[in-house]
Design a protein around this motif. Sequence first.
Motif, PDB file in Angstrom:
ATOM      1  N   ASP A   1       0.185  11.771  -0.515  1.00 24.29           N
ATOM      2  CA  ASP A   1      -1.194  12.107   0.277  1.00 24.29           C
ATOM      3  C   ASP A   1      -2.243  11.161  -0.046  1.00 24.29           C
ATOM      4  O   ASP A   1      -3.466  11.502   0.403  1.00 24.29           O
ATOM      5  CB  ASP A   1      -1.439  13.749   0.052  1.00 24.29           C
ATOM      6  N   GLN A   2      -2.060  10.222  -1.035  1.00 23.99           N
ATOM      7  CA  GLN A   2      -3.399   9.653  -1.539  1.00 23.99           C
ATOM      8  C   GLN A   2      -3.677   8.591  -0.511  1.00 23.99           C
ATOM      9  O   GLN A   2      -3.115   8.201   0.223  1.00 23.99           O
ATOM     10  CB  GLN A   2      -2.761   8.515  -2.613  1.00 23.99           C
ATOM     11  N   GLU A   3      -5.148   8.490  -0.244  1.00 20.37           N
ATOM     12  CA  GLU A   3      -5.758   7.809   0.495  1.00 20.37           C
ATOM     13  C   GLU A   3      -5.686   6.540   0.140  1.00 20.37           C
ATOM     14  O   GLU A   3      -6.682   6.067  -1.057  1.00 20.37           O
ATOM     15  CB  GLU A   3      -7.039   8.281   1.083  1.00 20.37           C
ATOM     16  N   PRO A   4      -5.225   5.046   0.659  1.00 21.65           N
ATOM     17  CA  PRO A   4      -5.523   3.826   0.202  1.00 21.65           C
ATOM     18  C   PRO A   4      -6.939   3.569   0.186  1.00 21.65           C
ATOM     19  O   PRO A   4      -7.995   4.075   0.923  1.00 21.65           O
ATOM     20  CB  PRO A   4      -4.852   2.968   1.058  1.00 21.65           C
ATOM     21  N   PRO A   5      -7.581   2.763  -0.835  1.00 16.41           N
ATOM     22  CA  PRO A   5      -8.825   2.455  -0.787  1.00 16.41           C
ATOM     23  C   PRO A   5      -9.240   1.329   0.309  1.00 16.41           C
ATOM     24  O   PRO A   5      -8.479   0.989   1.001  1.00 16.41           O
ATOM     25  CB  PRO A   5      -9.133   1.724  -2.038  1.00 16.41           C
ATOM     26  N   GLU A   6     -10.547   1.052   0.501  1.00 13.85           N
ATOM     27  CA  GLU A   6     -11.138   0.127   1.595  1.00 13.85           C
ATOM     28  C   GLU A   6     -10.630  -1.245   1.215  1.00 13.85           C
ATOM     29  O   GLU A   6     -10.627  -1.531  -0.128  1.00 13.85           O
ATOM     30  CB  GLU A   6     -12.557   0.285   1.896  1.00 13.85           C
TER      31      GLU A   6
ATOM     32  N   PHE B   1       0.242   3.768  -3.121  1.00  7.89           N
ATOM     33  CA  PHE B   1      -0.367   4.838  -2.896  1.00  7.89           C
ATOM     34  C   PHE B   1       0.418   5.785  -2.110  1.00  7.89           C
ATOM     35  O   PHE B   1       0.255   6.084  -0.729  1.00  7.89           O
ATOM     36  CB  PHE B   1      -1.662   4.724  -1.996  1.00  7.89           C
ATOM     37  N   GLU B   2       1.512   6.308  -2.628  1.00  4.38           N
ATOM     38  CA  GLU B   2       2.375   7.277  -1.967  1.00  4.38           C
ATOM     39  C   GLU B   2       2.053   8.510  -1.726  1.00  4.38           C
ATOM     40  O   GLU B   2       1.006   8.994  -2.523  1.00  4.38           O
ATOM     41  CB  GLU B   2       3.971   7.196  -2.761  1.00  4.38           C
TER      42      GLU B   2
ATOM     43  N   PHE C   1      -9.233   0.655  -7.242  1.00  6.83           N
ATOM     44  CA  PHE C   1      -9.265   1.991  -6.943  1.00  6.83           C
ATOM     45  C   PHE C   1      -9.099   2.609  -8.432  1.00  6.83           C
ATOM     46  O   PHE C   1      -8.893   2.028  -9.786  1.00  6.83           O
ATOM     47  CB  PHE C   1      -7.601   2.233  -6.434  1.00  6.83           C
TER      48      PHE C   1
ATOM     49  N   LEU D   1       0.886  -0.974  -0.142  1.00  3.12           N
ATOM     50  CA  LEU D   1       0.071  -0.199   0.124  1.00  3.12           C
ATOM     51  C   LEU D   1       0.885   1.220   0.030  1.00  3.12           C
ATOM     52  O   LEU D   1       0.503   2.297  -0.728  1.00  3.12           O
ATOM     53  CB  LEU D   1      -1.138  -0.086   1.232  1.00  3.12           C
TER      54      LEU D   1
END
Length: 266
Positions: A175-180, A172-173, A201, A168
Amino acid sequence: MARDERGSSAVATSVATALAVLAVLAVLAAATVAGVTYRGGGTDGTTADPVGPGSSTPAGPSTSSAPEPELAFPDGQRLAGDARDNATVDVPSAEEGWTEEGLTVGYQTDDGTTVGTEDPYLLDRGFCTAPTGFEEYRAYVGLTAPISDTSGDDPARDAVDQTLERWLPVVFEGDQEPPEVDYADTEIADGTPARLATMRFEALDEDRDRCSPPATELRFLAFDTGDYVAVVVSSRGVTVDGEDLPDGLGSDLLDEILASARVQQP
């Protein structure tokens, strides 16, 4: 999101490109010497060891006296891990578009941190040519670095958690928020209990190109093989709502592929 890079067996440098068909996938040809591909795990199962090109062991006749299990698909193919992975998974035939191209497929950050799968099977390589000239594909199935810590009460569950902890931050480096992430307990073809994690995503607008799917689904399937826990990774293009694409890898077929996994007997 992770940087998208391509390598070529004909050159010794990686070329930064736009988004791949399966969302910012970093594809490095096995013969590329510009960067290290990663496969295997450290003693704690969380840090991948660098491995040189061509280090994977191709599928072949089992050295065990037990008969080789039948393939799950007519004229299908078997992806086999090395002694560390100690696992196999079946995919449909080459005639149905599944080929092994000797690539390492994964994600890479700007600082060079890499996660991925080595020598996965690709679906429909060349169905679309990206602006960079790279021949894209619709999906892949392969093995990522196995997890060595099997001391817990549920090694497969622990392995999925450790694999996601490794993947993860790379995918998703910033400021990206990883998905559920959705989790499910299941079992593979030989009855071994397994743990499945699924996430979906969309690509960033600036990373899209004409080959990009609306969204990408990643699945991680972990199961205990003895000394290690093998982790099968699949990636496929889907709609924004997670539905199958008309010409892509369908969810039902992917379920069959992942269910075909087995512990490879020594």
